[in-house]
Design a protein around this motif. Structure first.
Motif, PDB file in Angstrom:
ATOM      1  N   HIS A 146       0.839  -1.197   0.000  1.00 14.82           N
ATOM      2  CA  HIS A 146       0.000   0.000   0.000  1.00 14.82           C
ATOM      3  C   HIS A 146       0.879   1.255   0.000  1.00 14.82           C
ATOM      4  CE1 HIS A 146      -2.985  -2.922   0.183  1.00 14.82           C
ATOM      5  NE2 HIS A 146      -3.606  -2.634   1.323  1.00 14.82           N
ATOM      6  N   ALA A 147       0.903   2.026   1.085  1.00 10.03           N
ATOM      7  CA  ALA A 147       1.622   3.308   1.074  1.00 10.03           C
ATOM      8  C   ALA A 147       3.104   3.173   1.388  1.00 10.03           C
ATOM      9  CB  ALA A 147       0.974   4.281   2.053  1.00 10.03           C
ATOM     10  N   GLY A 148       3.589   1.944   1.666  1.00  7.20           N
ATOM     11  CA  GLY A 148       5.015   1.760   1.937  1.00  7.20           C
ATOM     12  C   GLY A 148       5.273   1.159   3.298  1.00  7.20           C
ATOM     13  N   GLY A 149       6.469   1.399   3.811  1.00  4.21           N
ATOM     14  CA  GLY A 149       6.878   0.810   5.078  1.00  4.21           C
ATOM     15  C   GLY A 149       6.767   1.778   6.236  1.00  4.21           C
ATOM     16  N   SER A 150       6.763   1.208   7.458  1.00 10.41           N
ATOM     17  CA  SER A 150       6.775   1.995   8.688  1.00 10.41           C
ATOM     18  C   SER A 150       7.453   1.158   9.763  1.00 10.41           C
ATOM     19  CB  SER A 150       5.350   2.384   9.106  1.00 10.41           C
ATOM     20  OG  SER A 150       4.611   1.224   9.454  1.00 10.41           O
ATOM     21  N   GLY A 151       7.438   1.623  10.998  1.00  7.95           N
ATOM     22  CA  GLY A 151       8.039   0.887  12.093  1.00  7.95           C
ATOM     23  C   GLY A 151       9.432   1.381  12.431  1.00  7.95           C
ATOM     24  N   CYS A 152       9.865   1.110  13.654  1.00  4.37           N
ATOM     25  CA  CYS A 152      11.202   1.526  14.094  1.00  4.37           C
ATOM     26  C   CYS A 152      12.290   1.032  13.155  1.00  4.37           C
ATOM     27  CB  CYS A 152      11.491   0.992  15.501  1.00  4.37           C
ATOM     28  SG  CYS A 152      10.449   1.671  16.795  1.00  4.37           S
ATOM     29  N   ALA A 153      12.138  -0.190  12.658  1.00  3.22           N
ATOM     30  CA  ALA A 153      13.172  -0.768  11.807  1.00  3.22           C
ATOM     31  C   ALA A 153      13.198  -0.161  10.416  1.00  3.22           C
ATOM     32  CB  ALA A 153      12.997  -2.283  11.699  1.00  3.22           C
ATOM     33  N   CYS A 154      12.161   0.558  10.036  1.00  7.90           N
ATOM     34  CA  CYS A 154      12.107   1.105   8.678  1.00  7.90           C
ATOM     35  C   CYS A 154      13.267   2.081   8.454  1.00  7.90           C
ATOM     36  CB  CYS A 154      10.766   1.788   8.446  1.00  7.90           C
ATOM     37  SG  CYS A 154      10.527   2.396   6.758  1.00  7.90           S
ATOM     38  N   SER A 155      13.315   3.161   9.209  1.00  2.00           N
ATOM     39  CA  SER A 155      14.443   4.087   9.068  1.00  2.00           C
ATOM     40  C   SER A 155      15.732   3.460   9.576  1.00  2.00           C
ATOM     41  CB  SER A 155      14.163   5.385   9.831  1.00  2.00           C
ATOM     42  OG  SER A 155      14.062   5.149  11.220  1.00  2.00           O
ATOM     43  N   GLY A 156      15.618   2.533  10.531  1.00  3.07           N
ATOM     44  CA  GLY A 156      16.807   1.886  11.072  1.00  3.07           C
ATOM     45  C   GLY A 156      17.584   1.099  10.037  1.00  3.07           C
ATOM     46  N   VAL A 157      16.899   0.189   9.337  1.00  6.29           N
ATOM     47  CA  VAL A 157      17.629  -0.670   8.397  1.00  6.29           C
ATOM     48  C   VAL A 157      18.026   0.086   7.134  1.00  6.29           C
ATOM     49  CG1 VAL A 157      16.561  -2.777   9.284  1.00  6.29           C
ATOM     50  CG2 VAL A 157      15.500  -1.604   7.340  1.00  6.29           C
ATOM     51  N   VAL A 158      17.190   1.039   6.688  1.00  7.47           N
ATOM     52  CA  VAL A 158      17.541   1.802   5.487  1.00  7.47           C
ATOM     53  C   VAL A 158      18.742   2.705   5.767  1.00  7.47           C
ATOM     54  CG1 VAL A 158      16.754   3.512   3.811  1.00  7.47           C
ATOM     55  CG2 VAL A 158      15.215   1.685   4.535  1.00  7.47           C
ATOM     56  N   THR A 159      18.777   3.318   6.943  1.00  9.47           N
ATOM     57  CA  THR A 159      19.904   4.187   7.296  1.00  9.47           C
ATOM     58  C   THR A 159      21.169   3.379   7.539  1.00  9.47           C
ATOM     59  OG1 THR A 159      18.423   5.833   8.280  1.00  9.47           O
ATOM     60  CG2 THR A 159      20.743   5.914   8.924  1.00  9.47           C
ATOM     61  N   CYS A 160      21.080   2.362   8.387  1.00 12.29           N
ATOM     62  CA  CYS A 160      22.268   1.581   8.744  1.00 12.29           C
ATOM     63  C   CYS A 160      22.725   0.667   7.616  1.00 12.29           C
ATOM     64  CB  CYS A 160      21.990   0.754  10.001  1.00 12.29           C
ATOM     65  SG  CYS A 160      21.783   1.759  11.476  1.00 12.29           S
ATOM     66  N   GLY A 161      21.866   0.452   6.636  1.00  7.82           N
ATOM     67  CA  GLY A 161      22.239  -0.330   5.471  1.00  7.82           C
ATOM     68  C   GLY A 161      22.529   0.557   4.283  1.00  7.82           C
ATOM     69  N   TYR A 162      21.515   0.833   3.511  1.00  6.77           N
ATOM     70  CA  TYR A 162      21.649   1.546   2.233  1.00  6.77           C
ATOM     71  C   TYR A 162      22.301   2.924   2.359  1.00  6.77           C
ATOM     72  CZ  TYR A 162      20.082   4.262  -1.819  1.00  6.77           C
ATOM     73  OH  TYR A 162      20.025   5.094  -2.902  1.00  6.77           O
ATOM     74  N   LEU A 163      21.812   3.764   3.252  1.00  2.00           N
ATOM     75  CA  LEU A 163      22.282   5.151   3.294  1.00  2.00           C
ATOM     76  C   LEU A 163      23.731   5.265   3.754  1.00  2.00           C
ATOM     77  CD1 LEU A 163      19.076   6.883   4.699  1.00  2.00           C
ATOM     78  CD2 LEU A 163      19.946   6.945   2.355  1.00  2.00           C
ATOM     79  N   ILE A 164      24.097   4.519   4.782  1.00  7.55           N
ATOM     80  CA  ILE A 164      25.493   4.547   5.246  1.00  7.55           C
ATOM     81  C   ILE A 164      26.419   3.999   4.162  1.00  7.55           C
ATOM     82  CG2 ILE A 164      27.121   3.595   6.923  1.00  7.55           C
ATOM     83  CD1 ILE A 164      25.393   5.862   8.013  1.00  7.55           C
ATOM     84  N   GLN A 165      25.972   2.987   3.437  1.00  7.25           N
ATOM     85  CA  GLN A 165      26.776   2.456   2.334  1.00  7.25           C
ATOM     86  C   GLN A 165      26.968   3.499   1.243  1.00  7.25           C
ATOM     87  OE1 GLN A 165      24.849  -1.209   1.120  1.00  7.25           O
ATOM     88  NE2 GLN A 165      24.856  -1.979   3.224  1.00  7.25           N
ATOM     89  N   GLU A 166      25.920   4.265   0.941  1.00 10.94           N
ATOM     90  CA  GLU A 166      26.022   5.322  -0.064  1.00 10.94           C
ATOM     91  C   GLU A 166      27.004   6.410   0.376  1.00 10.94           C
ATOM     92  OE1 GLU A 166      24.096   5.679  -3.304  1.00 10.94           O
ATOM     93  OE2 GLU A 166      24.537   3.597  -2.772  1.00 10.94           O
ATOM     94  N   ILE A 167      26.997   6.750   1.647  1.00  8.24           N
ATOM     95  CA  ILE A 167      27.926   7.762   2.150  1.00  8.24           C
ATOM     96  C   ILE A 167      29.353   7.235   2.134  1.00  8.24           C
ATOM     97  CG2 ILE A 167      28.600   9.101   4.191  1.00  8.24           C
ATOM     98  CD1 ILE A 167      25.618   9.329   4.871  1.00  8.24           C
ATOM     99  N   ARG A 168      29.537   6.013   2.567  1.00 15.37           N
ATOM    100  CA  ARG A 168      30.889   5.434   2.569  1.00 15.37           C
ATOM    101  C   ARG A 168      31.458   5.335   1.156  1.00 15.37           C
ATOM    102  NH1 ARG A 168      32.844   3.003   7.144  1.00 15.37           N
ATOM    103  NH2 ARG A 168      31.407   2.732   8.907  1.00 15.37           N
ATOM    104  N   ALA A 169      30.598   5.086   0.180  1.00 14.46           N
ATOM    105  CA  ALA A 169      31.046   4.959  -1.209  1.00 14.46           C
ATOM    106  C   ALA A 169      31.250   6.310  -1.876  1.00 14.46           C
ATOM    107  CB  ALA A 169      30.043   4.126  -2.001  1.00 14.46           C
ATOM    108  N   GLY A 170      30.868   7.395  -1.214  1.00 16.25           N
ATOM    109  CA  GLY A 170      31.048   8.728  -1.768  1.00 16.25           C
ATOM    110  C   GLY A 170      29.945   9.176  -2.706  1.00 16.25           C
ATOM    111  N   ARG A 171      28.911   8.348  -2.869  1.00 14.71           N
ATOM    112  CA  ARG A 171      27.800   8.728  -3.755  1.00 14.71           C
ATOM    113  C   ARG A 171      26.844   9.705  -3.074  1.00 14.71           C
ATOM    114  NH1 ARG A 171      28.619   3.196  -5.045  1.00 14.71           N
ATOM    115  NH2 ARG A 171      27.172   2.553  -3.401  1.00 14.71           N
ATOM    116  N   LEU A 172      26.956   9.793  -1.772  1.00 11.85           N
ATOM    117  CA  LEU A 172      26.144  10.704  -0.980  1.00 11.85           C
ATOM    118  C   LEU A 172      27.080  11.399   0.001  1.00 11.85           C
ATOM    119  CD1 LEU A 172      23.208  11.580  -0.348  1.00 11.85           C
ATOM    120  CD2 LEU A 172      23.084   9.679   1.273  1.00 11.85           C
TER     121      LEU A 172
END
Length: 337
Positions: free
Chosen positions: A276-302
């Motif tokens: 439906h409208a997407g994800g929610s929950g404590c783990a939603c921002s948790g896993v996206v930040t600690c996974g995808y977003l931190i990886q993007e920053i470490r790689a220099g793409r963000l």
């Protein structure tokens, strides 16, 4: 005299920016099938995770990511000064029992789905304030545990409206340290509780969007920065409709962030997965930040991002008594080096 590290009304800056030295993530099968599935450390196919109940399965996920993050930081539990953690269950039992097993001095947090960013902000204050060398931040949530606590018995199979979101099954943890290698936390903007009268517990995106817009606008005013300063503005779990509402509210405040505004709840699932409208929950921002977003920053793409954890501060009791749904949003600036 004003507080020396206070920046404006709601923002603090860190003189010696704390470092995110290690992260860990674990998600459920549906999250693993989504577009970010390859960015998570582990995908669990069994919602019980080998335990007798969903609640114990969630607790096992949280304990695992916390231990993994500590190991990746080349530390032992006794090297961690404070554990900051929370979840969605009554009395944050996932975090409480995990803290019992780890034996680390513990501060339990409840910011609903904003808890990860609340923890990152407080970890930054503890470290830059000279009160800690290493802080462990962790969160968890589970579709089956949250659904039956906040809404209906899971076995009932109640149909959800299209504007509802799916609670992310998973857990995330990060070790924040005074020194080390990794992205740094430079600012934190503590949000206000905002309530514009939305009372539908299924429509959490609409309830949280005003708080997200308020925190983002306040951060830009406090710091005097232009919108272009950040590569990305990302909220925790507004979902499809909540994100659209937040963008419109920011435009009314004079900020057009539509081209660089995203949401973890939108990113974690694809439309074909019918969440439906997407994800929610404590783990939603948790896993996206600690996974995808931190990886993007470490790689220099963000390079620079303002992450804004969003939370709907409701309970089953407040809903039954006809209360509206207050929202909260905490902002944290994470930058690469």
């Amino acid at each position: 005299m004003p507080a020396p590290k206070k920046n404006g009304v709601q923002t603090v800056w860190f003189q010696n920016p704390p470092v995110i030295v290690a992260t860990a993530t674990i998600v459920g099968s549906k999250e693993g099938q989504g577009p970010l599935g390859h960015t998570f450390d582990k995908v669990v196919e069994d919602g019980y995770y080998g335990e007798k109940t969903w609640e114990k399965g969630e607790r096992r996920m949280l304990a695992e990511v916390m231990n993994t993050a500590i190991q990746r930081a080349n530390l032992q539990p006794q090297n961690i000064d404070y554990l900051l953690a929370g979840d969605l269950l009554n009395q944050i039992i996932s975090a409480n029992f995990t803290a019992r097993d780890l034996g680390i001095p513990f501060l339990g947090l409840y910011g609903a789905c904003s808890t990860m960013y609340e923890g990152l902000a407080l970890a930054g204050m503890l470290i830059d304030g000279g009160f800690a060398e290493n802080v462990l931040v962790g969160v968890s949530s589970h579709q089956s545990t949250a659904e039956r606590q906040y809404r209906y018995p899971t076995e009932q199979g109640v149909q959800r409206p299209l504007y509802a979101q799916r609670t992310v099954t998973g857990a995330a943890a990060a070790v924040i340290s005074r020194q080390g290698n990794g992205p740094v936390i430079t600012h934190a903007t503590v949000g206000r509780v905002i309530d514009l009268g939305q009372g539908d517990p299924m429509d959490m995106g609409a309830a949280m969007a005003p708080a997200a817009a308020d925190t983002i606008a306040r951060h830009l005013m406090d710091t005097g920065r232009q919108p272009e300063y950040y590569d990305l503005y990302i909220t925790g779990d507004l979902g499809t409709y909540g994100r659209e509402l937040a963008v419109k509210l920011l435009q009314q405040k004079g900020y057009d962030l539509s081209s660089r505004f995203s949401d973890c709840g939108v990113l974690i699932f694809s439309p074909e997965q019918d969440t439906h409208a997407g994800g929610s929950g404590c783990a939603c921002s948790g896993v996206v930040t600690c996974g995808y977003l931190i990886q993007e920053i470490r790689a220099g793409r963000l390079k620079r991002m303002l992450g804004v954890g969003t939370g709907a501060l409701l309970s089953q009791i407040s809903c039954q008594q006809g209360e509206t749904v207050p929202g909260i949003a905490h902002g944290v600036v994470i930058e690469g080096r």
